[in-house]
Scaffold this motif. Structure first.
Motif, PDB file in Angstrom:
ATOM      1  N   GLU A  53      15.063  -0.826 -26.775  1.00  0.00           N
ATOM      2  CA  GLU A  53      16.254  -0.481 -27.552  1.00  0.00           C
ATOM      3  C   GLU A  53      17.348  -0.035 -26.588  1.00  0.00           C
ATOM      4  O   GLU A  53      17.103   0.784 -25.689  1.00  0.00           O
ATOM      5  CB  GLU A  53      15.944   0.638 -28.543  1.00  0.00           C
ATOM      6  N   VAL A  54      18.542  -0.590 -26.760  1.00  0.00           N
ATOM      7  CA  VAL A  54      19.671  -0.297 -25.870  1.00  0.00           C
ATOM      8  C   VAL A  54      20.789   0.342 -26.675  1.00  0.00           C
ATOM      9  O   VAL A  54      21.085  -0.086 -27.794  1.00  0.00           O
ATOM     10  CB  VAL A  54      20.174  -1.585 -25.175  1.00  0.00           C
ATOM     11  N   ASP A  59      26.785   5.304 -30.239  1.00  0.00           N
ATOM     12  CA  ASP A  59      26.528   5.207 -31.671  1.00  0.00           C
ATOM     13  C   ASP A  59      26.120   3.807 -32.120  1.00  0.00           C
ATOM     14  O   ASP A  59      25.762   3.637 -33.279  1.00  0.00           O
ATOM     15  CB  ASP A  59      27.748   5.662 -32.479  1.00  0.00           C
ATOM     16  N   ARG A  60      26.156   2.834 -31.256  1.00  0.00           N
ATOM     17  CA  ARG A  60      25.716   1.489 -31.600  1.00  0.00           C
ATOM     18  C   ARG A  60      24.469   1.157 -30.798  1.00  0.00           C
ATOM     19  O   ARG A  60      24.450   1.297 -29.570  1.00  0.00           O
ATOM     20  CB  ARG A  60      26.825   0.475 -31.318  1.00  0.00           C
ATOM     21  N   ILE A  77      20.483   1.735 -16.817  1.00  0.00           N
ATOM     22  CA  ILE A  77      21.663   0.962 -17.218  1.00  0.00           C
ATOM     23  C   ILE A  77      21.352  -0.512 -16.985  1.00  0.00           C
ATOM     24  O   ILE A  77      20.973  -0.906 -15.874  1.00  0.00           O
ATOM     25  CB  ILE A  77      22.909   1.391 -16.429  1.00  0.00           C
ATOM     26  N   VAL A  78      21.486  -1.339 -18.028  1.00  0.00           N
ATOM     27  CA  VAL A  78      21.070  -2.739 -17.972  1.00  0.00           C
ATOM     28  C   VAL A  78      22.217  -3.634 -18.407  1.00  0.00           C
ATOM     29  O   VAL A  78      23.119  -3.217 -19.141  1.00  0.00           O
ATOM     30  CB  VAL A  78      19.837  -2.991 -18.864  1.00  0.00           C
ATOM     31  N   VAL A  91      19.319   2.046 -21.750  1.00  0.00           N
ATOM     32  CA  VAL A  91      18.027   1.956 -22.438  1.00  0.00           C
ATOM     33  C   VAL A  91      17.764   3.291 -23.135  1.00  0.00           C
ATOM     34  O   VAL A  91      17.734   4.344 -22.493  1.00  0.00           O
ATOM     35  CB  VAL A  91      16.894   1.621 -21.452  1.00  0.00           C
ATOM     36  N   SER A  92      17.580   3.251 -24.439  1.00  0.00           N
ATOM     37  CA  SER A  92      17.360   4.471 -25.215  1.00  0.00           C
ATOM     38  C   SER A  92      15.930   4.611 -25.714  1.00  0.00           C
ATOM     39  O   SER A  92      15.536   5.703 -26.116  1.00  0.00           O
ATOM     40  CB  SER A  92      18.304   4.504 -26.423  1.00  0.00           C
TER      41      SER A  92
END
Length: 394
Positions: A53-54, A59-60, A77-78, A91-92
């Motif tokens: 998940e990115v 907020d998006r 950071i990707v 990456v979250s």
């Protein structure tokens, strides 16, 4: 994007001692995620999962396919696939929890884009350069829309990571004619323009602010889905239908009205219907108020609605059973006398409780204080004589 190195564990991966599972990459990041499955290995032979998940601009969020040979951790950071180029995100979430989130949001695997690589320093420099321009672009976009007399408001601007596209988020009551607006935007910003309409709740989530509770808005910190809120939620919680108090900064009903709604609904299951009518010896009485916390319902007579009488729910059920047998109950005055036998130790219902306390303390102080002794008349005379002498000298 810096990391909270002061609370990192072993340096790699950095995070607040959660081994990179806090989902922030830096403290106080909006809409962060805690990976509670980070320490669980999948039952398959592959160590790394193929979905991540990115997060984009806090907020998006979106899901992507990643090569298992190039593992990623939370906070990396990707560069990811996007329309007409690539985008830059953080990456979250990784691991097994991504599959659960994808199943919850009903994401189709065939529609997922790919992760190209970890962002290089050049990618990050270009990305930060365009992010610094977003505020000025938003102000300029508002001026152009105002010059064209369009009933709309530009709320936020987001550049794609490579600068090939800019997305303008706006709110409007009705439909907007974009024919001339898009031309002016393309000339002013010299890039591809994408217009997206959002609701007023999404606008407040992007702008942020402080709520009436004194804390940051839920929609801008942790709330991701916006459920519909109606006045029935306020009625279940026995709140007055006051639009000024029930509305949030977005102008809609507050999202927090849904937080405790299920608790109130479960508590009201034990209560009789608010349409209950009691047959008493003095006449009919109907319910006028429900007190969920005290487990009481207030009744008043149909011919005299000035006086209200509280009745416990357990006792009320007995009275309803008597009415079902055709037996009228005792007057509400006598029922109120029984309820008043309960001792109110903290005097919560007494409006003059503070005045009585002050009066009683003053009386005690007057009793405890010793009477003042009369002053010595000789000293008073000597003081007066000294004053008169000074006046004569002058």
């Amino acid at each position: 994007m810096g990391t909270c190195g002061s609370c990192s564990s072993n340096g790699i991966p950095k995070g607040c001692k959660n081994n990179g599972a806090c989902g922030t990459g830096s403290c106080n990041t909006k809409l962060s995620v805690f990976d509670w499955l980070s320490g669980i290995n999948p039952p398959t032979s592959k160590i790394h999962n193929q979905y991540i998940e990115v997060r984009f601009k806090n907020d998006r969020k979106d899901f992507y396919i990643v090569n298992p040979d190039h593992p990623l951790t939370i906070g990396d950071i990707v560069a990811v696939e996007a329309s007409g180029g690539h985008d830059i995100g953080i990456v979250s979430l990784t691991g097994e929890l991504v599959k659960i989130q994808m199943k919850k949001k009903k994401v189709k695997l065939e529609e997922l884009n790919k992760v190209y690589r970890k962002a290089s320093q050049k990618d990050i420099d270009v990305w930060t350069n365009y992010r610094d321009k977003e505020n000025n672009v938003m102000l300029e976009a508002r001026k152009i829309a105002r010059r064209l007399n369009l009933e709309m408001k530009i709320c936020d601007v987001e550049y794609q990571g490579d600068g090939s596209k800019v997305t303008l988020y706006y709110t409007a009551e009705g439909r907007i004619d974009f024919r001339q607006l898009i031309k002016d935007y393309a000339v002013a910003f010299r890039t591809k323009i994408d217009m997206r309409q959002i609701g007023y709740r999404q606008e407040s989530a992007k702008v942020g602010g402080i709520g009436s509770c004194g804390r940051e808005l839920c929609c801008s910190t942790w709330l991701t889905d916006f459920r519909s809120v109606n006045t029935a939620a306020a009625r279940y919680q026995q709140l007055s239908i006051n639009p000024q108090k029930l509305a949030g900064q977005c102008g809609k009903l507050k999202c927090c009205l849904n937080f405790e709604l299920d608790t109130y609904v479960d508590a009201l299951v034990d209560f009789p219907s608010s349409q209950t009518i009691l047959e008493t010896e003095k006449g009919r009485a109907f319910c006028i108020k429900v007190d969920v916390f005290r487990h009481q319902m207030w009744f008043t007579y149909a011919n005299n609605s000035i006086s209200w009488y509280p009745i416990d729910v357990d006792e009320l059920k007995k009275l309803i059973a008597l009415n079902a047998k055709g037996i009228p109950t005792k007057p509400l005055d006598e029922l109120k006398e029984k309820n008043n036998l309960k001792v109110d130790l903290i005097e919560e219902n007494n409006l003059n409780r503070f005045e009585k306390k002050h009066r009683s303390t003053n009386k005690k102080r007057n009793k405890n204080t010793k009477p003042q002794q009369p002053k010595n008349p000789k000293k008073i005379e000597s003081k007066q004589n000294s004053k008169s002498r000074r006046i004569k000298k002058d």
